[in-house]
Design an enzyme around this catalytic site. Structure first.
Site, short mmCIF file in Angstrom:
data_model
loop_
_atom_site.label_atom_id
_atom_site.label_comp_id
_atom_site.label_asym_id
_atom_site.label_seq_id
_atom_site.Cartn_x
_atom_site.Cartn_y
_atom_site.Cartn_z
N HIS A 146 0.88 -1.41 0.09
CA HIS A 146 0.03 -0.04 -0.08
C HIS A 146 0.83 1.41 0.07
O HIS A 146 0.45 2.11 0.48
CB HIS A 146 -0.84 0.00 0.99
CG HIS A 146 -0.26 0.13 2.48
ND1 HIS A 146 -0.83 -0.14 3.68
CD2 HIS A 146 0.72 0.75 2.89
CE1 HIS A 146 -0.26 0.01 4.79
NE2 HIS A 146 0.85 0.45 4.44
N HIS A 159 -2.30 5.10 9.29
CA HIS A 159 -0.83 5.22 9.89
C HIS A 159 -1.15 6.72 10.45
O HIS A 159 -0.62 7.64 9.90
CB HIS A 159 -0.12 5.49 8.62
CG HIS A 159 0.10 4.34 7.75
ND1 HIS A 159 -0.95 3.83 6.82
CD2 HIS A 159 1.06 3.47 7.69
CE1 HIS A 159 -0.44 2.78 6.40
NE2 HIS A 159 0.70 2.62 6.69
N HIS A 219 9.73 -3.93 4.57
CA HIS A 219 10.51 -2.49 4.59
C HIS A 219 10.79 -2.09 5.95
O HIS A 219 9.81 -2.35 6.99
CB HIS A 219 9.61 -1.72 3.63
CG HIS A 219 7.94 -1.35 4.31
ND1 HIS A 219 7.11 -2.45 4.48
CD2 HIS A 219 7.50 -0.31 4.51
CE1 HIS A 219 6.09 -1.83 4.80
NE2 HIS A 219 5.93 -0.47 4.93
N GLU A 243 3.18 -5.26 9.02
CA GLU A 243 2.04 -5.07 8.28
C GLU A 243 1.46 -6.17 7.80
O GLU A 243 0.50 -6.29 7.38
CB GLU A 243 2.44 -4.11 7.30
CG GLU A 243 2.35 -2.57 7.81
CD GLU A 243 2.47 -1.70 6.70
OE1 GLU A 243 2.53 -0.15 7.05
OE2 GLU A 243 2.79 -1.78 5.59
#
Ligand code: DHB
Ligand code: FE
Length: 279
Positions: A12, A59, A193, A240
């Site tokens: 995303h 977020h 990441h 995530e």
């Protein structure tokens, strides 16, 4: 009867949203990422789902350190694009499905899975970027959405096993909804990441490809994977990926992969994408 007919997993990355909104999808850097979604865009036009249960994380856009729900369900009529610091993305409002959402909330909570009920919130890139990747830039989104927001920002996030069990509870809820609806469930975020600290920029292609393999071949391994392994192998934001296990848990024991795409890099992130069908 409503039924879950298929599932999608996708990263995303916010810069992907910016690339779409600013007309850069044909640029050499971005083109290989978007090419990996062309198959899915065509497939979705044929599948025509009525509703997507969209598992994503906020977020610090709708939520903050004030209130941190581990699992939340959106029961609103509509959700606006959040302003993440450079104005809201120019995307259509996300239309909810309150009847199905309230049914899922009731079914899950009485099934001993206590979801936080959200009647008003904005949705950030975690939800809108997957929508743009799957549907492009329409005037109105062609599906209704039931957002499921998961805390993966502030420790402690839920375990992979708990996410899997929530997926199972969501599947039971959908199966007991009397209206005839073609429902998909999407798991978003990831893949490897890390955005901060000395290991910022970490990407682990072998880890990501094994994760993509095992969603089909050995989901039990992923179900049992501890948080520390995500952190070590996939970076601090790789956690995530637990959200993909809610999607996978909703599909039952056996799935068939229909489409797979993996590209590095997309901004700071490994971009992974999978389409699955329950068997
Ligand atoms: C990036 C990736 C994310 O998943 C996110 O939520 C924010 C930023 C990035 O690659 O920059
Ligand atoms: Fe993210």
């Amino acid at each position: 009867m409503a039924r879950i007919t298929a599932a999608i997993a996708s990263s995303h990355v916010p810069a992907i949203g910016a690339a779409i909104d600013n007309g850069k999808t044909e640029d050499a850097y971005w083109k290989p990422i978007f090419e990996g979604y062309e198959w899915t865009q065509q497939w979705l036009k044929e599948e025509k789902p009525d509703v997507v249960i969209l598992v994503y994380n906020d977020h610090a856009s709708a939520f903050s350190m004030d209130i941190i729900p581990t699992f939340a369900i959106g029961c609103a009529e509509e959700y606006q694009s959040a302003d993440e610091g450079w104005g809201p993305r120019p995307v259509p409002p996300v239309v909810g499905e309150p009847d199905l959402a309230w049914h899922i909330a009731q079914s899950c909570i009485l099934d001993e899975f206590d979801l936080t009920i959200i009647n008003k919130m904005d949705v950030d890139h975690g939800l809108t970027v997957p929508m743009s990747l799957m549907f492009g830039q329409p005037d109105a989104w062609p599906v209704k959405v039931v957002p499921i927001a998961v805390n993966v920002v502030q420790y402690p996030p839920p375990t992979g096993n708990r996410c899997w069990m929530l997926g199972e509870a969501i599947a039971r809820a959908v199966e007991s909804f009397p209206e005839d609806l073609n429902v998909q469930i999407w798991g978003t975020g990831g893949m490897s990441h890390q955005l901060q600290g000395p290991r910022a920029g970490l990407i682990n292609q072998p880890f990501d490809n094994a994760f993509l393999d095992d969603l089909t071949a050995n989901p039990q391994r992923l179900r049992e994977m501890p948080h520390i392994e995500y952190l070590r192998e996939a970076g601090s934001e790789g956690i995530e990926l637990v959200m993909w296990l809610i999607m996978r848990g909703a599909l039952g024991d056996h799935v068939k992969p229909l489409h797979r795409h993996y590209h590095v890099p997309g901004s700071n992130t490994a971009v992974g994408h999978l389409v699955l069908k329950p068997e």
